[in-house]
Design an enzyme around this catalytic site. Structure first.
Site, PDB file in Angstrom:
ATOM      1  CB  SER A 154      48.681  36.813  37.359  1.00 29.88           C
ATOM      2  OG  SER A 154      48.585  35.919  38.432  1.00 29.88           O
TER       3      SER A 154
ATOM      4  CD  GLU B 238      31.096  45.526  27.968  1.00 34.64           C
ATOM      5  OE1 GLU B 238      32.287  45.194  28.143  1.00 34.64           O
ATOM      6  OE2 GLU B 238      30.666  46.033  26.915  1.00 34.64           O
ATOM      7  CB  SER B 239      32.924  44.030  35.112  1.00 38.64           C
ATOM      8  OG  SER B 239      31.862  44.871  35.587  1.00 38.64           O
TER       9      SER B 239
ATOM     10  CG  HIS C 236      45.181  34.415  39.248  1.00 39.48           C
ATOM     11  ND1 HIS C 236      46.072  35.457  39.159  1.00 39.48           N
ATOM     12  CD2 HIS C 236      44.020  34.960  39.652  1.00 39.48           C
ATOM     13  CE1 HIS C 236      45.474  36.573  39.517  1.00 39.48           C
ATOM     14  NE2 HIS C 236      44.225  36.305  39.816  1.00 39.48           N
TER      15      HIS C 236
ATOM     16  CB  CYS D   4      27.416  44.885  34.609  1.00 39.76           C
ATOM     17  SG  CYS D   4      28.650  46.077  34.164  1.00 39.76           S
TER      18      CYS D   4
END
Lengths: 134, 134
Positions: free
Chosen positions: B55, B62-63, B68, B83
């Protein structure tokens, strides 16, 4: 078809602006909500942006919980990605709604990793070593 | 309606099993792919599970990009949440397909944070300080 994972995409609209701009408050909220869901927290990492906005991720043994907030729009996007049967992902949504004082929540549940399995069998979340050698 | 964010949920099936069980390889793959998309990396955090599976999350300005893997099913789930207009999220999918040698990819693009804006105006990704004081 059976799914390896489940992902809930939550839109929290009309949140308390100050709360979703407070990185310590958000970090504490996500950790508390994630613990309440029975997930096992592995790590967490939060950032505050200038002039505002917070991003953060809690990595759990059962996948992750991520958040991005836009306080200027009173909005927070949360993803709850889980696998296995022991975790209660909806608990996280309920707790965060309360913590952020969101007046308008919408969510969508997605299945991730779809596989066909023989009738009567289950898709194993984490097969044992024995199964790996089969 | 305009959206604050865009999220691509990618299912990578039929991947190279050894590659998607190698935490260093995956970390390097996600960082390289994310840099190629013009995103600004803020932090990254990867974990290897026992007996297998990885993981990881790359937090970007930008986020985020999260992964996984279930090597036992040759499957990796990737989320690309972005974004703004400067990042090319599909580049990340293309690079990871190549790095994981996935023979079967499916993806879905979701809009996150929908708001109604007056005609001719745009929803600002991060308003400036001046706009904040308006």
């Amino acid at each position: 078809m059976e799914a390896l994972g489940k992902q809930i995409l939550v839109e929290f609209y009309d949140c308390d602006q100050a709360k979703i701009n407070d990185v310590a408050y958000i970090e504490n909220s996500l950790i508390t909500a994630t613990e309440a869901s029975n997930a096992t927290i592995i790590s967490h990492n939060f950032h505050k942006f200038s002039p505002y906005g917070v991003s953060g991720v809690v990595v759990i043994a059962e996948s992750h919980v991520a958040i991005h907030t836009w306080p200027e729009y009173n909005y927070a996007a949360v993803d709850i990605f889980t696998c296995g049967d022991t975790i209660e992902p909806w608990t996280i949504q309920e707790k965060l709604k309360e913590y952020f004082e969101s007046q308008n929540v919408s969510s969508m549940e997605m299945k991730r990793g779809l596989f066909k399995v023989p009738r009567g069998q289950k898709l194993l979340f984490k097969p044992s070593q024995e199964l790996q050698s089969n």
